[in-house]
Design a protein around this motif. Structure first.
Motif, PDB file in Angstrom:
ATOM      1  N   UNK A 234     -28.759  12.168 -64.786  1.00  0.00           N
ATOM      2  CA  UNK A 234     -27.797  13.258 -64.681  1.00  0.00           C
ATOM      3  C   UNK A 234     -27.874  13.890 -63.303  1.00  0.00           C
ATOM      4  N   UNK A 235     -26.760  14.395 -62.852  1.00  0.00           N
ATOM      5  CA  UNK A 235     -26.748  15.152 -61.596  1.00  0.00           C
ATOM      6  C   UNK A 235     -25.696  16.244 -61.694  1.00  0.00           C
ATOM      7  N   UNK A 236     -25.909  17.310 -60.916  1.00  0.00           N
ATOM      8  CA  UNK A 236     -25.023  18.468 -60.923  1.00  0.00           C
ATOM      9  C   UNK A 236     -24.575  18.778 -59.501  1.00  0.00           C
ATOM     10  N   UNK A 237     -23.304  19.152 -59.378  1.00  0.00           N
ATOM     11  CA  UNK A 237     -22.799  19.577 -58.071  1.00  0.00           C
ATOM     12  C   UNK A 237     -21.693  20.591 -58.281  1.00  0.00           C
ATOM     13  N   UNK A 238     -21.940  21.815 -57.819  1.00  0.00           N
ATOM     14  CA  UNK A 238     -20.948  22.894 -57.887  1.00  0.00           C
ATOM     15  C   UNK A 238     -20.371  23.060 -59.290  1.00  0.00           C
ATOM     16  N   UNK A 239     -21.253  23.019 -60.287  1.00  0.00           N
ATOM     17  CA  UNK A 239     -20.819  23.223 -61.662  1.00  0.00           C
ATOM     18  C   UNK A 239     -20.273  21.993 -62.348  1.00  0.00           C
ATOM     19  N   UNK A 240     -20.179  20.892 -61.610  1.00  0.00           N
ATOM     20  CA  UNK A 240     -19.697  19.635 -62.184  1.00  0.00           C
ATOM     21  C   UNK A 240     -20.881  18.757 -62.576  1.00  0.00           C
ATOM     22  N   UNK A 241     -20.788  18.162 -63.731  1.00  0.00           N
ATOM     23  CA  UNK A 241     -21.881  17.360 -64.289  1.00  0.00           C
ATOM     24  C   UNK A 241     -21.499  15.880 -64.273  1.00  0.00           C
ATOM     25  N   UNK A 242     -22.405  15.045 -63.768  1.00  0.00           N
ATOM     26  CA  UNK A 242     -22.195  13.599 -63.749  1.00  0.00           C
ATOM     27  C   UNK A 242     -23.259  12.917 -64.578  1.00  0.00           C
ATOM     28  N   UNK A 243     -22.828  12.100 -65.518  1.00  0.00           N
ATOM     29  CA  UNK A 243     -23.746  11.298 -66.327  1.00  0.00           C
ATOM     30  C   UNK A 243     -23.582   9.836 -65.935  1.00  0.00           C
ATOM     31  N   UNK A 244     -24.695   9.240 -65.545  1.00  0.00           N
ATOM     32  CA  UNK A 244     -24.702   7.823 -65.143  1.00  0.00           C
ATOM     33  C   UNK A 244     -25.455   7.039 -66.205  1.00  0.00           C
ATOM     34  N   UNK A 245     -24.936   5.913 -66.600  1.00  0.00           N
ATOM     35  CA  UNK A 245     -25.585   5.107 -67.625  1.00  0.00           C
ATOM     36  C   UNK A 245     -25.778   3.672 -67.184  1.00  0.00           C
ATOM     37  N   UNK A 246     -26.850   3.065 -67.678  1.00  0.00           N
ATOM     38  CA  UNK A 246     -27.140   1.667 -67.371  1.00  0.00           C
ATOM     39  C   UNK A 246     -27.581   0.950 -68.632  1.00  0.00           C
ATOM     40  N   UNK A 247     -26.956  -0.166 -68.915  1.00  0.00           N
ATOM     41  CA  UNK A 247     -27.358  -1.036 -70.021  1.00  0.00           C
ATOM     42  C   UNK A 247     -27.883  -2.322 -69.400  1.00  0.00           C
ATOM     43  N   UNK A 248     -29.118  -2.677 -69.743  1.00  0.00           N
ATOM     44  CA  UNK A 248     -29.786  -3.806 -69.089  1.00  0.00           C
ATOM     45  C   UNK A 248     -30.154  -4.862 -70.127  1.00  0.00           C
ATOM     46  N   UNK A 249     -29.838  -6.106 -69.835  1.00  0.00           N
ATOM     47  CA  UNK A 249     -30.212  -7.195 -70.739  1.00  0.00           C
ATOM     48  C   UNK A 249     -31.733  -7.277 -70.809  1.00  0.00           C
ATOM     49  N   UNK A 250     -32.294  -7.585 -71.988  1.00  0.00           N
ATOM     50  CA  UNK A 250     -33.752  -7.656 -72.127  1.00  0.00           C
ATOM     51  C   UNK A 250     -34.439  -8.582 -71.133  1.00  0.00           C
ATOM     52  N   UNK A 251     -33.735  -9.593 -70.645  1.00  0.00           N
ATOM     53  CA  UNK A 251     -34.368 -10.483 -69.672  1.00  0.00           C
ATOM     54  C   UNK A 251     -34.226  -9.982 -68.235  1.00  0.00           C
ATOM     55  N   UNK A 252     -33.543  -8.855 -68.057  1.00  0.00           N
ATOM     56  CA  UNK A 252     -33.390  -8.265 -66.729  1.00  0.00           C
ATOM     57  C   UNK A 252     -32.358  -8.931 -65.840  1.00  0.00           C
ATOM     58  N   UNK A 253     -31.698  -9.966 -66.349  1.00  0.00           N
ATOM     59  CA  UNK A 253     -30.788 -10.733 -65.504  1.00  0.00           C
ATOM     60  C   UNK A 253     -29.419 -10.085 -65.339  1.00  0.00           C
ATOM     61  N   UNK A 254     -29.049  -9.233 -66.287  1.00  0.00           N
ATOM     62  CA  UNK A 254     -27.729  -8.624 -66.268  1.00  0.00           C
ATOM     63  C   UNK A 254     -27.847  -7.136 -66.532  1.00  0.00           C
ATOM     64  N   UNK A 255     -27.080  -6.342 -65.803  1.00  0.00           N
ATOM     65  CA  UNK A 255     -27.016  -4.920 -66.101  1.00  0.00           C
ATOM     66  C   UNK A 255     -25.608  -4.405 -65.824  1.00  0.00           C
ATOM     67  N   UNK A 256     -25.246  -3.376 -66.569  1.00  0.00           N
ATOM     68  CA  UNK A 256     -23.952  -2.741 -66.405  1.00  0.00           C
ATOM     69  C   UNK A 256     -24.205  -1.274 -66.090  1.00  0.00           C
ATOM     70  N   UNK A 257     -23.572  -0.778 -65.054  1.00  0.00           N
ATOM     71  CA  UNK A 257     -23.772   0.605 -64.618  1.00  0.00           C
ATOM     72  C   UNK A 257     -22.422   1.278 -64.420  1.00  0.00           C
ATOM     73  N   UNK A 258     -22.292   2.509 -64.915  1.00  0.00           N
ATOM     74  CA  UNK A 258     -21.079   3.278 -64.676  1.00  0.00           C
ATOM     75  C   UNK A 258     -21.412   4.757 -64.835  1.00  0.00           C
ATOM     76  N   UNK A 259     -20.422   5.624 -64.623  1.00  0.00           N
ATOM     77  CA  UNK A 259     -20.668   7.054 -64.740  1.00  0.00           C
ATOM     78  C   UNK A 259     -19.396   7.775 -65.187  1.00  0.00           C
ATOM     79  N   UNK A 260     -19.591   8.980 -65.706  1.00  0.00           N
ATOM     80  CA  UNK A 260     -18.475   9.851 -66.068  1.00  0.00           C
ATOM     81  C   UNK A 260     -18.791  11.252 -65.581  1.00  0.00           C
ATOM     82  N   UNK A 261     -17.738  11.987 -65.239  1.00  0.00           N
ATOM     83  CA  UNK A 261     -17.884  13.308 -64.629  1.00  0.00           C
ATOM     84  C   UNK A 261     -17.070  14.336 -65.405  1.00  0.00           C
TER      85      UNK A 261
END
Length: 296
Positions: A234-261
């Motif tokens: 999580x991060x905050x800037x001027x009252x705005x909140x950003x949530x970043x998420x990561x889903x990682x394959x158990x073998x570490x070979x693949x990950x998906x990252x995105x965020x919402x504000x």
């Protein structure tokens, strides 16, 4: 750890209501009593919380304190997350080596599928070994090279025991996102106990509540329990909140990252939006590949 958490909440309550009469009732869960079996054998998600929740529902206690990352994202009917106090550092710490010392064959102990997946994403070929136990025992095994060279622990847990100096490095959350709810405490009560809930609201921290509500909404939207390889920051800037998420394959070979504000009062919507983005990019298939064991 459970005693520290309960005493901390008690101290916070006394700070806002000095006349409050508090009696501590210490409960153990199957997850606390059985330190050898895997989490699937002892009940998986909820292994550290269900028994205490049942005690709450039987009116044997009025309030239960949890490490929030252990609390399922869907509570038992009749119970509410009454308050989330100020959050400690939610990041993960590695003890025994630093990030740039990771190499093939290095033995790292952890019972967390999230930590395992994210470690393998950083360095393929690590020897990840199952590890349970309290903070002291895990630190001892890493320091003495008892089957492992390093272990990962929550920075908050180390801090609460005055052991933060034992960390070789605290991970940047953008590099190594932490578990949903990590570093936060949960005060859980019966929905009907409105007077108690009103009291507990006095110890709530708005920023911490926004963060964990968004994180838990993300997990619900993914239909994922606290056991799966989902990391957040999580991060905050001027009252705005950003949530970043990561889903990682158990073998570490693949990950998906995105965020919402969004704004602080949009926590649920932010979490759901992020979950939708991750699912659109294939998170469901990654999560299906992960064994359902609990975050430790």
């Amino acid at each position: 750890m459970a005693r520290w958490q309960a005493n901390h909440i008690a101290d916070l309550i006394r700070s806002v209501e000095p006349a409050a009469e508090l009696r501590m009732v210490f409960l153990s869960s199957v997850g606390d009593r059985d330190r050898r079996s895997g989490f699937q054998q002892i009940g998986g998600i909820g292994a550290f919380t269900k028994e205490s929740e049942d005690t709450l529902l039987r009116n044997e206690v009025d309030l239960v304190v949890h490490s929030l990352k252990d609390l399922p994202t869907r509570l038992q009917p009749g119970l509410v997350l009454a308050a989330v106090p100020k959050r400690e550092d939610p990041r993960d710490a590695i003890c025994g080596v630093t990030l740039d010392q990771l190499r093939q064959g290095l033995r790292v102990g952890t019972g967390s599928i999230r930590r395992k997946a994210q470690l393998l994403a950083l360095c393929g070929g690590l020897d990840i070994r199952p590890l349970r136990g309290n903070v002291s025992s895990r630190l001892r095994k890493a320091k003495n090279r008892e089957g492992i060279d390093a272990t990962l622990l929550a920075a908050a847990g180390l801090s609460r025991f005055g052991l933060l100096h034992e960390a070789s490095q605290i991970f940047d959350a953008n590099v190594f996102p932490y578990a949903v709810g990590q570093g936060a405490l949960a005060a859980e009560a019966r929905e009907e106990d409105t007077a108690l809930i009103a009291l507990l609201q006095k110890i709530e921290d708005r920023q911490a509540r926004t963060e964990v509500d968004a994180e838990r909404a993300l997990m619900r939207s993914l239909d994922a329990g606290c056991s799966l390889p989902v990391g957040v920051s999580s991060s905050w800037h001027a009252g705005t909140f950003t949530l970043r998420g990561q889903v990682t394959h158990p073998d570490g070979q693949t990950k998906i990252v995105d965020e919402s504000v969004g704004l602080a009062d949009q926590a649920e919507a932010i979490g759901r939006s992020l979950g939708h983005k991750l699912l659109q990019q294939g998170a469901e298939e990654i999560l299906k590949a992960a064994p359902h064991i609990a975050e430790e």
